[in-house]
Design a protein around this motif. Sequence first.
Motif, PDB file in Angstrom:
ATOM      1  N   ALA A 176      22.379  12.636  65.151  1.00  0.00           N
ATOM      2  CA  ALA A 176      22.146  11.006  64.280  1.00  0.00           C
ATOM      3  C   ALA A 176      22.076  10.031  65.273  1.00  0.00           C
ATOM      4  O   ALA A 176      23.108   9.924  66.434  1.00  0.00           O
ATOM      5  N   MET A 177      20.753   9.315  65.481  1.00  0.00           N
ATOM      6  CA  MET A 177      20.832   8.287  66.429  1.00  0.00           C
ATOM      7  C   MET A 177      20.004   7.087  65.823  1.00  0.00           C
ATOM      8  O   MET A 177      19.488   7.192  64.778  1.00  0.00           O
ATOM      9  N   PRO A 178      20.273   5.814  66.633  1.00  0.00           N
ATOM     10  CA  PRO A 178      19.497   4.735  65.916  1.00  0.00           C
ATOM     11  C   PRO A 178      18.145   4.803  65.995  1.00  0.00           C
ATOM     12  O   PRO A 178      17.554   5.554  67.060  1.00  0.00           O
ATOM     13  N   GLU A 179      17.395   4.303  65.407  1.00  0.00           N
ATOM     14  CA  GLU A 179      15.753   4.383  65.046  1.00  0.00           C
ATOM     15  C   GLU A 179      15.133   3.893  66.407  1.00  0.00           C
ATOM     16  O   GLU A 179      14.018   4.164  66.661  1.00  0.00           O
ATOM     17  N   ALA A 180      16.017   2.781  67.140  1.00  0.00           N
ATOM     18  CA  ALA A 180      15.320   2.345  68.211  1.00  0.00           C
ATOM     19  C   ALA A 180      15.773   2.977  69.661  1.00  0.00           C
ATOM     20  O   ALA A 180      15.189   2.578  70.776  1.00  0.00           O
ATOM     21  N   HIS A 181      16.374   4.374  69.254  1.00  0.00           N
ATOM     22  CA  HIS A 181      16.618   5.010  70.435  1.00  0.00           C
ATOM     23  C   HIS A 181      15.613   5.457  71.190  1.00  0.00           C
ATOM     24  O   HIS A 181      14.455   5.850  70.757  1.00  0.00           O
ATOM     25  N   ARG A 182      15.554   5.879  72.619  1.00  0.00           N
ATOM     26  CA  ARG A 182      14.360   6.283  73.381  1.00  0.00           C
ATOM     27  C   ARG A 182      13.851   7.613  72.759  1.00  0.00           C
ATOM     28  O   ARG A 182      12.565   7.899  73.134  1.00  0.00           O
ATOM     29  N   ASP A 196      23.641  11.953  79.081  1.00  0.00           N
ATOM     30  CA  ASP A 196      24.124  10.557  79.510  1.00  0.00           C
ATOM     31  C   ASP A 196      24.079   9.680  78.397  1.00  0.00           C
ATOM     32  O   ASP A 196      24.379   8.206  78.289  1.00  0.00           O
ATOM     33  N   GLU A 197      24.326   9.886  76.889  1.00  0.00           N
ATOM     34  CA  GLU A 197      24.676   9.262  75.613  1.00  0.00           C
ATOM     35  C   GLU A 197      26.197   9.020  75.765  1.00  0.00           C
ATOM     36  O   GLU A 197      27.062   9.751  76.131  1.00  0.00           O
ATOM     37  N   SER A 198      26.405   8.124  74.778  1.00  0.00           N
ATOM     38  CA  SER A 198      27.835   7.855  74.229  1.00  0.00           C
ATOM     39  C   SER A 198      27.934   8.464  72.994  1.00  0.00           C
ATOM     40  O   SER A 198      27.152   8.476  72.085  1.00  0.00           O
ATOM     41  N   PHE A 199      28.992   9.351  72.861  1.00  0.00           N
ATOM     42  CA  PHE A 199      29.044  10.032  71.528  1.00  0.00           C
ATOM     43  C   PHE A 199      30.068   9.354  70.666  1.00  0.00           C
ATOM     44  O   PHE A 199      31.088   8.776  70.936  1.00  0.00           O
ATOM     45  N   ILE A 200      29.999   9.430  69.172  1.00  0.00           N
ATOM     46  CA  ILE A 200      30.800   8.930  68.578  1.00  0.00           C
ATOM     47  C   ILE A 200      31.154  10.275  67.822  1.00  0.00           C
ATOM     48  O   ILE A 200      30.659  11.061  67.343  1.00  0.00           O
ATOM     49  N   ARG A 226      30.533  11.795  76.838  1.00  0.00           N
ATOM     50  CA  ARG A 226      31.285  10.434  77.032  1.00  0.00           C
ATOM     51  C   ARG A 226      31.588   9.924  75.584  1.00  0.00           C
ATOM     52  O   ARG A 226      30.645   9.582  74.960  1.00  0.00           O
ATOM     53  N   ILE A 227      32.741   9.754  75.318  1.00  0.00           N
ATOM     54  CA  ILE A 227      33.150   9.369  73.840  1.00  0.00           C
ATOM     55  C   ILE A 227      33.185   7.803  73.700  1.00  0.00           C
ATOM     56  O   ILE A 227      34.143   7.326  74.406  1.00  0.00           O
ATOM     57  N   ALA A 228      32.679   7.255  72.853  1.00  0.00           N
ATOM     58  CA  ALA A 228      32.720   5.786  72.741  1.00  0.00           C
ATOM     59  C   ALA A 228      33.625   5.416  71.469  1.00  0.00           C
ATOM     60  O   ALA A 228      34.427   4.368  71.795  1.00  0.00           O
ATOM     61  N   GLN A 229      33.512   6.403  70.437  1.00  0.00           N
ATOM     62  CA  GLN A 229      34.568   6.053  69.378  1.00  0.00           C
ATOM     63  C   GLN A 229      34.860   7.504  68.776  1.00  0.00           C
ATOM     64  O   GLN A 229      34.280   8.415  68.897  1.00  0.00           O
ATOM     65  N   THR A 230      35.950   7.400  68.171  1.00  0.00           N
ATOM     66  CA  THR A 230      36.417   8.554  67.353  1.00  0.00           C
ATOM     67  C   THR A 230      36.865   8.194  65.822  1.00  0.00           C
ATOM     68  O   THR A 230      37.590   7.265  65.943  1.00  0.00           O
ATOM     69  N   LEU A 245      26.464   1.688  68.389  1.00  0.00           N
ATOM     70  CA  LEU A 245      27.441   2.345  69.344  1.00  0.00           C
ATOM     71  C   LEU A 245      27.218   3.742  69.874  1.00  0.00           C
ATOM     72  O   LEU A 245      28.322   3.708  71.001  1.00  0.00           O
ATOM     73  N   GLY A 246      26.454   4.331  69.598  1.00  0.00           N
ATOM     74  CA  GLY A 246      26.395   5.627  70.159  1.00  0.00           C
ATOM     75  C   GLY A 246      25.487   6.566  69.228  1.00  0.00           C
ATOM     76  O   GLY A 246      24.939   6.192  68.216  1.00  0.00           O
ATOM     77  N   ILE A 247      25.542   8.136  69.695  1.00  0.00           N
ATOM     78  CA  ILE A 247      25.079   9.172  68.822  1.00  0.00           C
ATOM     79  C   ILE A 247      25.954   9.805  68.385  1.00  0.00           C
ATOM     80  O   ILE A 247      27.131   9.662  68.803  1.00  0.00           O
ATOM     81  N   ALA A 248      25.705  10.709  67.527  1.00  0.00           N
ATOM     82  CA  ALA A 248      26.597  11.578  66.743  1.00  0.00           C
ATOM     83  C   ALA A 248      26.036  13.054  66.474  1.00  0.00           C
ATOM     84  O   ALA A 248      24.883  12.979  65.810  1.00  0.00           O
TER      85      ALA A 248
END
Length: 306
Positions: A176-182, A196-200, A226-230, A245-248
Amino acid sequence: MTPVGFELRHLRAFVQLAGTRHFGLAAEALGITQPALSQTIKALEDWLGVRLFDRGQRRVTLTAAGSLFLTEARRTLEQAGRAEHVGRRAGRGQAGLVEIGYVGSAAFSPVFAGIIGGFREANSEIVLRLTQLPSVVLVERIAQGSLDCGFLRTPLPALPRGVFTRILAREMLVVAMPEAHRMASAARCRIADLADESFIQYQPQPGAGLHHLVAGLCHAAGFEPRIAQTVPQVATMICLVRAGLGIALVPETMAGMALDGVVYLPLVDEAAGTELHLAGRHPEPSPAARAFLRRGTAIARSDKFR
């Protein structure tokens, strides 16, 4: 002899006699002798301390007290009949209460919805009470008896003695990623592409749950996430993805949670899969819980979910 209280047989005899107003006819309907019926009615009157019938040579009539008592006696017999019906159905697993635990991501599976909905439709007298729990707590409560069964995903926690699981379905993880993601416009990706992504991430549990699975997949791909949020709720993860805030990594059935601004990208990694399990306890004392486990497995194995 004055009885120590009265029983349902006294009420049945009284109601039958009140209906026929004739000892002979009432005794025949009850399948007993007339003297036995007379003794039963007298015992009831002695216990209540009131005369219920005026006896004539050929027929009997209700006294004023008897007329009042008749209404309550009929209600009592009707309630006893309902209680007997419920008791028999409960003994056959057709009535009762089933306490069910589930992990949050399980609720998005069509198998989960099919089992819960299908069972309720076929067993209207069984109450299903659902509680969302972490998988480690879920299996502990099944072992302790405060839950009858539960839905959880692999990796499974260590199962206490007497707890078993049955596989219901397998599904792949998606990103799951933001629609603006590369990478949002790509057809699919590898876990290695996410280094290189930030993970939720899900809140961790000892050796179990999707947090453990995702961490293991990343480690096998050569990096530590690299965990941004849990967060404790899988639905919350998707909301945080939308917030940028990241991908999941989530089960593919989560793609049914269509939120504006979120896309779901399939993974090519064969190991990126998870199984949905139904857990129960041996021995299971509740007929209703046994019926749920049988029905749940049958529904999951039906053509609809293959």
